[in-house]
Design an enzyme around this catalytic site. Structure first.
Site, mmCIF file in Angstrom:
data_model
loop_
_atom_site.group_PDB
_atom_site.id
_atom_site.type_symbol
_atom_site.label_atom_id
_atom_site.label_comp_id
_atom_site.label_asym_id
_atom_site.label_seq_id
_atom_site.Cartn_x
_atom_site.Cartn_y
_atom_site.Cartn_z
ATOM 1 N N LYS A 191 45.430 45.981 36.561
ATOM 2 C CA LYS A 191 45.135 46.683 35.309
ATOM 3 C C LYS A 191 44.946 48.194 35.495
ATOM 4 C CE LYS A 191 43.277 42.757 32.754
ATOM 5 N NZ LYS A 191 42.181 42.217 31.954
ATOM 6 N N ASP A 232 41.874 44.026 25.558
ATOM 7 C CA ASP A 232 40.700 43.211 25.913
ATOM 8 C C ASP A 232 39.509 43.611 25.041
ATOM 9 O OD1 ASP A 232 41.799 41.632 27.949
ATOM 10 O OD2 ASP A 232 41.476 43.176 29.463
HETATM 11 P P1 NAP Z 1 36.846 41.440 38.441
HETATM 12 O O1 NAP Z 1 37.197 42.822 38.049
HETATM 13 O O2 NAP Z 1 37.377 40.888 39.725
HETATM 14 O O3 NAP Z 1 35.229 41.303 38.449
HETATM 15 C C1 NAP Z 1 34.623 40.119 38.881
HETATM 16 C C2 NAP Z 1 33.140 40.157 38.537
HETATM 17 O O4 NAP Z 1 32.572 38.861 38.840
HETATM 18 C C3 NAP Z 1 32.323 41.189 39.327
HETATM 19 O O5 NAP Z 1 31.330 41.727 38.487
HETATM 20 C C4 NAP Z 1 31.706 40.319 40.440
HETATM 21 O O6 NAP Z 1 30.498 40.841 40.938
HETATM 22 C C5 NAP Z 1 31.423 39.055 39.664
HETATM 23 N N1 NAP Z 1 31.232 37.858 40.494
HETATM 24 C C6 NAP Z 1 32.174 37.196 41.194
HETATM 25 N N2 NAP Z 1 31.615 36.141 41.828
HETATM 26 C C7 NAP Z 1 30.288 36.154 41.516
HETATM 27 C C8 NAP Z 1 29.174 35.329 41.870
HETATM 28 N N3 NAP Z 1 29.321 34.248 42.671
HETATM 29 N N4 NAP Z 1 27.962 35.631 41.367
HETATM 30 C C9 NAP Z 1 27.798 36.699 40.555
HETATM 31 N N5 NAP Z 1 28.805 37.524 40.187
HETATM 32 C C10 NAP Z 1 30.047 37.245 40.670
HETATM 33 O O7 NAP Z 1 37.313 40.396 37.314
HETATM 34 P P2 NAP Z 1 37.553 40.603 35.749
HETATM 35 O O8 NAP Z 1 38.955 41.016 35.513
HETATM 36 O O9 NAP Z 1 36.473 41.428 35.185
HETATM 37 O O10 NAP Z 1 37.430 39.082 35.245
HETATM 38 C C11 NAP Z 1 36.207 38.370 35.308
HETATM 39 C C12 NAP Z 1 36.402 36.960 34.738
HETATM 40 O O11 NAP Z 1 36.819 37.036 33.376
HETATM 41 C C13 NAP Z 1 37.486 36.161 35.456
HETATM 42 O O12 NAP Z 1 37.071 34.814 35.509
HETATM 43 C C14 NAP Z 1 38.686 36.280 34.547
HETATM 44 O O13 NAP Z 1 39.551 35.168 34.658
HETATM 45 C C15 NAP Z 1 38.022 36.311 33.186
HETATM 46 N N6 NAP Z 1 38.798 37.032 32.170
HETATM 47 C C16 NAP Z 1 39.109 36.373 31.019
HETATM 48 C C17 NAP Z 1 39.790 37.021 30.020
HETATM 49 C C18 NAP Z 1 40.099 36.290 28.758
HETATM 50 O O14 NAP Z 1 40.915 36.773 27.983
HETATM 51 N N7 NAP Z 1 39.469 35.168 28.497
HETATM 52 C C19 NAP Z 1 40.200 38.346 30.171
HETATM 53 C C20 NAP Z 1 39.863 39.013 31.369
HETATM 54 C C21 NAP Z 1 39.176 38.330 32.359
HETATM 55 P P3 NAP Z 1 30.484 41.817 42.251
HETATM 56 O O15 NAP Z 1 30.814 43.198 41.735
HETATM 57 O O16 NAP Z 1 29.091 41.696 42.739
HETATM 58 O O17 NAP Z 1 31.512 41.294 43.200
#
Ligand code: NAP
Length: 268
Positions: A62, A98
Site C-alpha cells: 500500500k 479503506d
Molecule cells: P499491518 O500493517 O501488518 O499491521 C498489523 C498490526 O497488527 C500491527 O499493529 C501489529 O502490531 C498488530 N499485531 C499483529 N499481531 C499481533 C498480536 N499477536 N498481538 C497484538 N497486536 C498484533 O496490517 P494491516 O494492513 O493494518 O491489517 C491488519 C488486519 O486488518 C489484517 O488482519 C488484515 O487482513 C485486516 N484488514 C482488513 C480489511 C478489510 O477490508 N476487512 C482491510 C485492511 C486490513 P505491532 O506493530 O506490535 O507488530
C-alpha cells in the site's frame, strides 16, 4: 488486486459478482496478481498496457502504491497508503478507500464518540484518520507502543474536528469506549483476542459498536463474543465490501451493487 500473498483475497469473488450484477461481466473482469515487492513497481506500471483500468492494493504494497502514483487524493497522502489505483491515459492515480469504506460500514456517525483503535499498521492509520475526520475522539493502542506514537504524530491534522492520541494498556480500563475497531491481525490465525488485546470481554456488555477488520472462513472470536454480549457488530467482510464498493465506483462511475458484493464476498 495486487498483493503478496494474495490468493486468499475475497476481492475477486466480490468484484466479479458486482460486475455480473451490473451487466459488465462480458467486458470487465477482476483478478488477483501476486507481485513480489522487488517487482511491484515495474509490473504495476505495465498493467495499463495489459488492459487494466485500475487495481486494489493489499499487504505489503500500500505504501509503494502511493509512492509510484503521479497523482494522489488528499486521503491517500494523509494516511500514507493507497489501496486503489486508477490508470488513465498513462497517468496513475492513488486513492484510499479503506477510510471511507470503514465510515460507510458504521451503523451511525462516529462524530463525538469516544473510539479505541487497536493496531498501528496500515489499516489502523486509515481508521484513525477517518474517525477523527468525522469528529471522533480516537485513542490508538498498539502492542508496540512506539508505533502508535508514530501514527499519532504522522496523522496530526489541525483541521480535523476530532482528535487522535496514543493510549497505554493501563489507561484503557476506566474509559467507556462507544466504538472499538480492531485493526490488528489478532484473530486471523485463531488467536485469543482477550489475551492479545487490551479488551476485557465484560466491556462489551456496555453495547459499544465493535468493528473487527479481521475476516476469514468463520466468524472471529471477537465478533462472536461481542454479538453474544449485545454489542453492535461490523465484521471484516462488511468493511471489505464497503471499501471495494468505493473502488468500484471510482473505476466504473456506477453505483455499486452492495448486496451482490456481500454475497460474492461471503461465498468467495
Ligand atoms: P499491518 O500493517 O501488518 O499491521 C498489523 C498490526 O497488527 C500491527 O499493529 C501489529 O502490531 C498488530 N499485531 C499483529 N499481531 C499481533 C498480536 N499477536 N498481538 C497484538 N497486536 C498484533 O496490517 P494491516 O494492513 O493494518 O491489517 C491488519 C488486519 O486488518 C489484517 O488482519 C488484515 O487482513 C485486516 N484488514 C482488513 C480489511 C478489510 O477490508 N476487512 C482491510 C485492511 C486490513 P505491532 O506493530 O506490535 O507488530
Amino acid at each position: 488486486v495486487l498483493g503478496h500473498p494474495v490468493s486468499h483475497s475475497r476481492s475477486p469473488a466480490m468484484q466479479n459478482a458486482a460486475l455480473r450484477e451490473l451487466g459488465l461481466a462480458n467486458e470487465w473482469s477482476y483478478e488477483s496478481l501476486d507481485f513480489v515487492p522487488e517487482e511491484f513497481e515495474e509490473r504495476t506500471r505495465k498493467l495499463p498496457s495489459r488492459g487494466f483500468v485500475g487495481a486494489n492494493i493489499t499487504i505489503p504494497h500500500k505504501e509503494a502504491a502511493l509512492a509510484l502514483a503521479g497523482e494522489a487524493s488528499e486521503e491517500a497522502r494523509a494516511i500514507g497508503a493507497a489501496n486503489t489505483l486508477s490508470f488513465d491515459g498513462g497517468e496513475i492515480r492513488a486513492e484510499n478507500t479503506d477510510a471511507p469504506g470503514l465510515l460507510a460500514a458504521l451503523p451511525s456517525s462516529p462524530a463525538g464518540k469516544r473510539a479505541l483503535v487497536l493496531g498501528a499498521g496500515g489499516s489502523a492509520r486509515a481508521a484513525a484518520w477517518a474517525l477523527a475526520g468525522q469528529g471522533a475522539s480516537v485513542d490508538v493502542w498498539n502492542r508496540t507502543g512506539a508505533r502508535a506514537g508514530r501514527l499519532v504524530r504522522d496523522l496530526a491534522r489541525t483541521d480535523a474536528p476530532g482528535r487522535i492520541a496514543p493510549v497505554a494498556t493501563e489507561q484503557i480500563g476506566p474509559v467507556a469506549y462507544e466504538l472499538i475497531v480492531n485493526c490488528t491481525a489478532v484473530g486471523l490465525a485463531g488467536e485469543d483476542p482477550f489475551e492479545q488485546l487490551p479488551i476485557d470481554p465484560r466491556r462489551l456488555d456496555a453495547h459499544p459498536i465493535l468493528v473487527d477488520l479481521v475476516y476469514g472462513g468463520e466468524e472471529t472470536r471477537l465478533v462472536r463474543e461481542a454479538r453474544g454480549r449485545g454489542a453492535t457488530v461490523v465484521d471484516g467482510l462488511e468493511v471489505l465490501v464497503r471499501q471495494g464498493a468505493e473502488s468500484l465506483r471510482i473505476w466504473t462511475g456506477l453505483e455499486p451493487p452492495l448486496e451482490a458484493m456481500r454475497e460474492g464476498a461471503r461465498a468467495g
